[in-house]
Design a protein around this motif. Structure first.
Motif, PDB file in Angstrom:
ATOM      1  N   PHE A 251       3.017  11.551  -2.778  1.00  0.00           N
ATOM      2  CA  PHE A 251       3.460  10.418  -2.078  1.00  0.00           C
ATOM      3  C   PHE A 251       2.316   9.317  -2.291  1.00  0.00           C
ATOM      4  O   PHE A 251       1.220   9.558  -2.025  1.00  0.00           O
ATOM      5  N   TYR A 252       2.915   8.002  -2.480  1.00  0.00           N
ATOM      6  CA  TYR A 252       1.937   6.987  -2.718  1.00  0.00           C
ATOM      7  C   TYR A 252       1.932   5.978  -1.790  1.00  0.00           C
ATOM      8  O   TYR A 252       3.092   5.468  -1.427  1.00  0.00           O
ATOM      9  N   TYR A 253       0.866   5.044  -1.373  1.00  0.00           N
ATOM     10  CA  TYR A 253       0.935   3.775  -0.393  1.00  0.00           C
ATOM     11  C   TYR A 253       0.158   2.813  -1.102  1.00  0.00           C
ATOM     12  O   TYR A 253      -0.979   3.045  -1.096  1.00  0.00           O
ATOM     13  N   ARG A 254       0.943   1.881  -1.399  1.00  0.00           N
ATOM     14  CA  ARG A 254       0.389   0.546  -2.074  1.00  0.00           C
ATOM     15  C   ARG A 254      -0.364  -0.036  -1.104  1.00  0.00           C
ATOM     16  O   ARG A 254       0.178  -0.344   0.061  1.00  0.00           O
ATOM     17  N   SER A 255      -1.485  -0.722  -1.419  1.00  0.00           N
ATOM     18  CA  SER A 255      -1.963  -1.949  -0.756  1.00  0.00           C
ATOM     19  C   SER A 255      -2.519  -1.096   0.792  1.00  0.00           C
ATOM     20  O   SER A 255      -2.298  -1.703   1.938  1.00  0.00           O
ATOM     21  N   PHE A 256      -2.998  -0.189   0.771  1.00  0.00           N
ATOM     22  CA  PHE A 256      -3.307   0.590   1.715  1.00  0.00           C
ATOM     23  C   PHE A 256      -4.811   0.350   2.261  1.00  0.00           C
ATOM     24  O   PHE A 256      -5.515  -0.076   1.385  1.00  0.00           O
ATOM     25  N   ARG A 257      -5.106  -0.052   3.576  1.00  0.00           N
ATOM     26  CA  ARG A 257      -6.378  -0.064   4.019  1.00  0.00           C
ATOM     27  C   ARG A 257      -6.434   0.411   5.583  1.00  0.00           C
ATOM     28  O   ARG A 257      -5.301   0.494   6.269  1.00  0.00           O
ATOM     29  N   LEU A 258      -7.613   0.535   5.975  1.00  0.00           N
ATOM     30  CA  LEU A 258      -7.958   0.639   7.256  1.00  0.00           C
ATOM     31  C   LEU A 258      -8.851  -0.485   7.720  1.00  0.00           C
ATOM     32  O   LEU A 258      -9.555  -0.912   7.169  1.00  0.00           O
ATOM     33  N   ASP A 259      -8.536  -0.997   8.951  1.00  0.00           N
ATOM     34  CA  ASP A 259      -9.216  -1.959   9.431  1.00  0.00           C
ATOM     35  C   ASP A 259     -10.569  -1.399  10.186  1.00  0.00           C
ATOM     36  O   ASP A 259     -10.811  -0.207  10.006  1.00  0.00           O
ATOM     37  N   ASP A 260     -11.346  -2.401  10.858  1.00  0.00           N
ATOM     38  CA  ASP A 260     -12.683  -1.865  11.247  1.00  0.00           C
ATOM     39  C   ASP A 260     -12.590  -1.179  12.724  1.00  0.00           C
ATOM     40  O   ASP A 260     -11.569  -0.965  13.165  1.00  0.00           O
ATOM     41  N   GLU A 261     -13.755  -0.641  13.070  1.00  0.00           N
ATOM     42  CA  GLU A 261     -13.812   0.030  14.412  1.00  0.00           C
ATOM     43  C   GLU A 261     -13.428  -0.706  15.335  1.00  0.00           C
ATOM     44  O   GLU A 261     -12.924  -0.302  16.638  1.00  0.00           O
ATOM     45  N   ALA A 262     -13.556  -2.093  15.602  1.00  0.00           N
ATOM     46  CA  ALA A 262     -13.186  -2.957  16.586  1.00  0.00           C
ATOM     47  C   ALA A 262     -11.797  -2.713  16.808  1.00  0.00           C
ATOM     48  O   ALA A 262     -11.191  -3.118  17.842  1.00  0.00           O
ATOM     49  N   ASN A 263     -11.150  -2.623  15.657  1.00  0.00           N
ATOM     50  CA  ASN A 263      -9.723  -2.594  15.707  1.00  0.00           C
ATOM     51  C   ASN A 263      -9.027  -1.163  15.598  1.00  0.00           C
ATOM     52  O   ASN A 263      -7.962  -0.779  15.313  1.00  0.00           O
ATOM     53  N   SER A 264     -10.030  -0.118  15.740  1.00  0.00           N
ATOM     54  CA  SER A 264      -9.518   1.242  16.063  1.00  0.00           C
ATOM     55  C   SER A 264      -8.959   1.775  14.537  1.00  0.00           C
ATOM     56  O   SER A 264      -8.016   2.576  14.700  1.00  0.00           O
ATOM     57  N   TYR A 265      -9.617   1.117  13.499  1.00  0.00           N
ATOM     58  CA  TYR A 265      -9.097   1.654  12.153  1.00  0.00           C
ATOM     59  C   TYR A 265      -7.704   1.539  12.172  1.00  0.00           C
ATOM     60  O   TYR A 265      -6.976   2.614  11.459  1.00  0.00           O
ATOM     61  N   THR A 266      -7.044   0.490  12.265  1.00  0.00           N
ATOM     62  CA  THR A 266      -5.546   0.444  12.071  1.00  0.00           C
ATOM     63  C   THR A 266      -5.342   0.541  10.760  1.00  0.00           C
ATOM     64  O   THR A 266      -5.934   0.230   9.967  1.00  0.00           O
ATOM     65  N   LEU A 267      -4.257   1.539  10.548  1.00  0.00           N
ATOM     66  CA  LEU A 267      -3.676   1.855   9.258  1.00  0.00           C
ATOM     67  C   LEU A 267      -2.585   0.888   8.737  1.00  0.00           C
ATOM     68  O   LEU A 267      -1.638   0.741   9.396  1.00  0.00           O
ATOM     69  N   THR A 268      -2.680   0.238   7.306  1.00  0.00           N
ATOM     70  CA  THR A 268      -1.455  -0.592   7.044  1.00  0.00           C
ATOM     71  C   THR A 268      -1.392  -0.283   5.693  1.00  0.00           C
ATOM     72  O   THR A 268      -2.349   0.227   5.024  1.00  0.00           O
ATOM     73  N   TYR A 269      -0.180  -0.689   5.042  1.00  0.00           N
ATOM     74  CA  TYR A 269       0.059  -0.525   3.714  1.00  0.00           C
ATOM     75  C   TYR A 269       1.327  -1.613   3.412  1.00  0.00           C
ATOM     76  O   TYR A 269       1.914  -1.818   4.495  1.00  0.00           O
ATOM     77  N   THR A 270       1.757  -1.747   2.310  1.00  0.00           N
ATOM     78  CA  THR A 270       2.611  -2.591   1.898  1.00  0.00           C
ATOM     79  C   THR A 270       3.831  -1.992   1.488  1.00  0.00           C
ATOM     80  O   THR A 270       5.064  -2.334   1.888  1.00  0.00           O
ATOM     81  N   SER A 271       3.903  -1.129   0.656  1.00  0.00           N
ATOM     82  CA  SER A 271       5.069  -0.596  -0.097  1.00  0.00           C
ATOM     83  C   SER A 271       4.770   1.165  -0.589  1.00  0.00           C
ATOM     84  O   SER A 271       3.439   1.401  -0.488  1.00  0.00           O
ATOM     85  N   THR A 272       5.558   1.563  -0.759  1.00  0.00           N
ATOM     86  CA  THR A 272       5.566   3.111  -1.159  1.00  0.00           C
ATOM     87  C   THR A 272       6.350   3.416  -2.284  1.00  0.00           C
ATOM     88  O   THR A 272       7.282   2.818  -2.562  1.00  0.00           O
ATOM     89  N   TYR A 273       6.091   4.604  -2.821  1.00  0.00           N
ATOM     90  CA  TYR A 273       6.805   5.211  -3.786  1.00  0.00           C
ATOM     91  C   TYR A 273       6.546   6.807  -3.939  1.00  0.00           C
ATOM     92  O   TYR A 273       5.583   7.286  -3.577  1.00  0.00           O
ATOM     93  N   SER A 274       7.532   7.453  -4.565  1.00  0.00           N
ATOM     94  CA  SER A 274       7.111   9.136  -4.674  1.00  0.00           C
ATOM     95  C   SER A 274       6.740   9.589  -6.094  1.00  0.00           C
ATOM     96  O   SER A 274       6.971   8.538  -6.961  1.00  0.00           O
ATOM     97  N   HIS A 275       6.271  10.535  -6.312  1.00  0.00           N
ATOM     98  CA  HIS A 275       6.035  11.011  -7.753  1.00  0.00           C
ATOM     99  C   HIS A 275       7.240  11.093  -8.284  1.00  0.00           C
ATOM    100  O   HIS A 275       8.109  11.564  -7.543  1.00  0.00           O
ATOM    101  N   ALA A 276       7.222  11.252  -9.641  1.00  0.00           N
ATOM    102  CA  ALA A 276       8.338  11.379 -10.335  1.00  0.00           C
ATOM    103  C   ALA A 276       9.033  12.599 -10.360  1.00  0.00           C
ATOM    104  O   ALA A 276      10.062  12.808 -10.534  1.00  0.00           O
ATOM    105  N   THR A 277       8.094  13.590 -10.225  1.00  0.00           N
ATOM    106  CA  THR A 277       8.745  15.118 -10.462  1.00  0.00           C
ATOM    107  C   THR A 277       8.463  15.848  -9.046  1.00  0.00           C
ATOM    108  O   THR A 277       9.209  16.417  -8.671  1.00  0.00           O
ATOM    109  N   LYS A 278       7.271  15.696  -8.479  1.00  0.00           N
ATOM    110  CA  LYS A 278       6.800  16.231  -7.110  1.00  0.00           C
ATOM    111  C   LYS A 278       7.245  15.331  -6.072  1.00  0.00           C
ATOM    112  O   LYS A 278       6.529  15.030  -5.367  1.00  0.00           O
TER     113      LYS A 278
END
Length: 361
Positions: A251-278
């Motif tokens: 599985f894939y997560y587009r525009s994935f990023r972690l914020d800095d330590e002051a923000n407890s490394y908040t996890l964000t992404y914008t969209s997702t998609y699956s592998h074509a066969t797996k």
């Protein structure tokens, strides 16, 4: 016609092989990245002196730049004595030797200057005259081989390749990062940086401290690059996270990023998609909405979340208000670690791997 501007810095040097920096000539299209200060003789050493050796050739030249360009075109020329004669013309004496770097071999000669090239390519790099750039080695890059690659995607774009299974370990230093990080690169499909992996039935204790998750670790069965490194990698440019579970759910997560330590490394992404066969489901958002980890902060037992999941799950992870079923860091022995397929059927996790690819403009 030859221009007298020369983008080379010259100084008295050692007897080591001389490597040319760059000459800018009208007939040559050279990289603007190498434009720098005009060359000068080393003060107190190279002005009004010559290296007293028999020249391989001598030419009347119109400028210092022409003298140096002539030297660069002569494979036997290692340095030059450039002197003005009584008729106020400049004579360029091309020499087969260099100085010893201490000025002790130089002799006084009014109206002359001794010049020899110095290599500005750093960390063992060599200047490639035909390409007007430095050829870099030992996992260095940049105009002057002055820095590490910022991630495995840049390393791939720079021509770095793995051997055998396409993996290679290199040091990287992301933009703004305070230090280097040793990483495993998967050098296919534009290059991926491995940020986490867990081998089959690995019993690694993931109930680690905030500091351990921040700085990362590596053992015989698990690797965690570290929240800090992942933060720097994912804040350089647009990134994509690639999650593989049991080698058959991807599985894939587009525009994935972690914020800095002051923000407890908040996890964000914008969209997702699956592998074509797996084909996989979105494990980060599996189940009821309050189990989603998108937009959530990282937590550990000594840096807990308000729901207490870091304590009850016994692992550092991103937590919402309800502990997720798909925490990849939970203990394989005491917990059931699961991940969905594209039909939202949960599968027991035996192993996993996380990669990040940076899309450089």
């Amino acid at each position: 016609m030859m221009d007298s501007i020369v983008q080379i810095r010259y100084q008295a040097g050692s007897r080591a092989p001389v490597i040319v920096v760059l000459v800018l000539i009208v007939v040559c299209s050279c990289s603007s990245e190498f434009q720098g200060e005009l060359f000068t003789a080393m003060p107190g050493c190279s002005e009004d002196v010559i290296l007293p050796v028999t020249p391989v050739n001598s030419d009347v030249v119109s400028s210092r730049g022409q003298c140096l360009a002539n030297c660069l075109g002569d494979s036997t020329c290692m340095s030059v004595n450039l002197c003005e004669d009584p008729q106020s013309v400049q004579v360029c004496h091309r020499l087969p030797e260099t100085s010893n770097g201490s000025c002790s071999d130089l002799q006084a000669a009014v109206g002359c200057v001794f010049l020899e090239p110095v290599n500005v390519c750093q960390h063992g790099g060599r200047f490639n005259d035909s390409m007007s750039k430095c050829d870099c080695y030992d996992d260095f890059t940049g105009t002057y081989c002055e820095r590490r690659y910022t991630d495995c995607s840049e390393a791939y774009a720079g021509g770095l390749r793995g051997v055998g299974n396409s993996y290679r370990n290199i040091p990287i230093r992301p933009l703004l990062a305070p230090r280097e990080y040793q990483v495993e690169c998967y050098l296919v499909s534009k290059g991926w940086t491995v940020v986490g992996s867990r081998g089959t039935n690995c019993q690694e204790d993931y109930n680690k401290t905030w500091s351990e998750y921040k700085n990362g670790w590596g053992t015989s069965c698990s690797v965690w690059l570290g929240l800090e490194a992942i933060h720097y990698i994912t804040n350089q440019a647009t990134c994509q996270l690639f999650v593989t579970v049991n080698e058959n759910l991807v599985f894939y997560y587009r525009s994935f990023r972690l914020d800095d330590e002051a923000n407890s490394y908040t996890l964000t992404y914008t969209s997702t998609y699956s592998h074509a066969t797996k084909r996989s489901g979105n494990g980060f958002e599996y189940g009821e909405p309050n189990k989603s980890i998108k937009g959530e902060k990282f937590a550990t037992w000594d840096h807990p979340d308000s729901s207490g999941c870091a304590l009850s799950d016994g692992a550092g992870w991103w937590y919402g208000t309800v502990c997720p079923n798909t925490n990849l860091h939970k203990n394989f022995t005491t917990s059931v670690v699961q991940w969905p397929d594209d039909g939202d059927v949960l599968h027991t996790v035996m192993n996993h791997k996380l990669w990040i690819k940076v899309s450089w403009p």
